[in-house]
Design a protein around this motif. Sequence first.
Motif, PDB file in Angstrom:
ATOM      1  N   ASP A  87      43.063  50.416  51.226  1.00 15.99           N
ATOM      2  CA  ASP A  87      43.554  49.829  52.471  1.00 15.99           C
ATOM      3  C   ASP A  87      43.486  48.301  52.420  1.00 15.99           C
ATOM      4  O   ASP A  87      44.439  47.615  52.805  1.00 15.99           O
ATOM      5  CB  ASP A  87      42.746  50.355  53.668  1.00 15.99           C
ATOM      6  CG  ASP A  87      42.960  51.840  53.912  1.00 15.99           C
ATOM      7  OD1 ASP A  87      43.973  52.373  53.418  1.00 15.99           O
ATOM      8  OD2 ASP A  87      42.114  52.471  54.581  1.00 15.99           O
ATOM      9  N   LEU A  88      42.357  47.769  51.931  1.00 13.05           N
ATOM     10  CA  LEU A  88      42.226  46.316  51.818  1.00 13.05           C
ATOM     11  C   LEU A  88      43.244  45.763  50.822  1.00 13.05           C
ATOM     12  O   LEU A  88      43.882  44.725  51.078  1.00 13.05           O
ATOM     13  CB  LEU A  88      40.811  45.948  51.358  1.00 13.05           C
ATOM     14  CG  LEU A  88      40.570  44.459  51.051  1.00 13.05           C
ATOM     15  CD1 LEU A  88      40.828  43.598  52.281  1.00 13.05           C
ATOM     16  CD2 LEU A  88      39.147  44.244  50.533  1.00 13.05           C
ATOM     17  N   LEU A  89      43.430  46.452  49.703  1.00  9.64           N
ATOM     18  CA  LEU A  89      44.370  45.968  48.701  1.00  9.64           C
ATOM     19  C   LEU A  89      45.798  45.994  49.239  1.00  9.64           C
ATOM     20  O   LEU A  89      46.604  45.111  48.927  1.00  9.64           O
ATOM     21  CB  LEU A  89      44.258  46.814  47.434  1.00  9.64           C
ATOM     22  CG  LEU A  89      44.915  46.244  46.169  1.00  9.64           C
ATOM     23  CD1 LEU A  89      44.383  44.857  45.855  1.00  9.64           C
ATOM     24  CD2 LEU A  89      44.696  47.182  44.989  1.00  9.64           C
ATOM     25  N   THR A  90      46.117  46.969  50.049  1.00 13.16           N
ATOM     26  CA  THR A  90      47.444  47.021  50.672  1.00 13.16           C
ATOM     27  C   THR A  90      47.642  45.836  51.608  1.00 13.16           C
ATOM     28  O   THR A  90      48.719  45.221  51.638  1.00 13.16           O
ATOM     29  CB  THR A  90      47.632  48.344  51.426  1.00 13.16           C
ATOM     30  OG1 THR A  90      47.520  49.438  50.509  1.00 13.16           O
ATOM     31  CG2 THR A  90      49.000  48.401  52.088  1.00 13.16           C
ATOM     32  N   GLU A  91      46.597  45.489  52.378  1.00  9.07           N
ATOM     33  CA  GLU A  91      46.691  44.303  53.250  1.00  9.07           C
ATOM     34  C   GLU A  91      46.905  43.040  52.426  1.00  9.07           C
ATOM     35  O   GLU A  91      47.714  42.177  52.794  1.00  9.07           O
ATOM     36  CB  GLU A  91      45.408  44.162  54.079  1.00  9.07           C
ATOM     37  CG  GLU A  91      45.248  45.162  55.210  1.00  9.07           C
ATOM     38  CD  GLU A  91      44.050  44.835  56.080  1.00  9.07           C
ATOM     39  OE1 GLU A  91      44.094  43.798  56.775  1.00  9.07           O
ATOM     40  OE2 GLU A  91      43.072  45.605  56.039  1.00  9.07           O
TER      41      GLU A  91
END
Length: 407
Positions: free
Chosen positions: A244-248
């Motif tokens: 999720d963080l990497l997608t952001e």
Amino acid sequence: MSLSKHRSTYLLLTILTILTLDGLASAAETADWLSHGFGSVVVYSQRVHEGEETLLMDGVLHYAYPYGFQVQYFAAEGPVTITSSHGFFEVKTGNDVQYGYDRYWLFEDVADYLFALAKYTRLPMKYSGADQVAGSKVKRYVAEGDPELMLWLHPQSGLPFLIRQGQKTLVSVVSFVLDLEDPERITSVELDLSLAKDAARLRLDLSDNGWVPSRLTISEPLGEVHIDFSDWSFREEWPENPFDLLTELRDLNDLFFQHYDVGDWEAALQTAQSLLALAPQFWQGYLYQAFVYEALENYLGVVENYQQVLMRQPDHDLALNNLAYHYLLREVHMGRAIEMAKRAVELDRKAIYLDTLGYGYYLVGRLEEAKELLLEALEGAPEEAVEEISGHLDLVLQALGDENGNE
């Protein structure tokens, strides 16, 4: 045929044949080891070529179907963690962290074969009849959106024994293992896969978690790649998953370049600041800020941010070159600027790096060296750099002419 205490192996040594049967009318539930969304598995992989084995991977793979992957293993540099979300990567090696779009062989192999096989079995299908594949009764289905796509599913296991797209065979069963105490029950299956560029063979075993892949063998030009999977575990949720963080970060990274490409410097700068606030280790954010400050002709902002990059990545060739050039343009920190320019050329002998070093040598009177570097730079210069490099060369030639004229 080999027998053990509880199992018998049925090897398919002849060409796969299909015989039409009657009597089966109910749809089968397909086997799907990806239904939980998140999973982890121990991975051991080797390449075998002409009898020589080369270790490719010995680590743990985590995934978020269908977009996220993470692998963790140990290397000489220390622990390595590679995470990918929608093709955007974070690579941690020891204390070093890198971000960007990239590709990784293990993630591609899992997606091209395991995920692709699961995708076919998840398609909306219409029951079309009963057949026999390799001596076993199966149910035939037609994909609702594509009448050319047909699947033959084993009713007890839910596994595809055959998948065809028109005349092309995508999946075919090679062998399976029967339980001697329950002859209708299969405990292991091998499938030939033609789902990607290279042919592959996949073994699936029945475990406490249901059907799971245990070995993938890919026939590549440089040899066979064997990937063994063990200790599968699954979960429905992963609250603190890294994807999720990497997608952001990926979305902010893309947004920065959207703003930068249209010259919206304020929005670009705010986006770079948001990247750093979300992930201070995302050092490219300092590089992006330097780009914006260059466009705004903010010398102090440029210098500060290139220095921040070099604190984290001392051998970043672009930051070395660009900071050196800004120093040279103002004729400050000349010794340091030339050292940085030399290091950039050592790392990558690009035309623009040769130009920076050549210009630096011109400024300190090393004219012959400057001429040699600038002539080399012109040979491989991109079109947009020719004018500037030619201008620097003209300065050198003029200085050499003046020097010769004074002799």
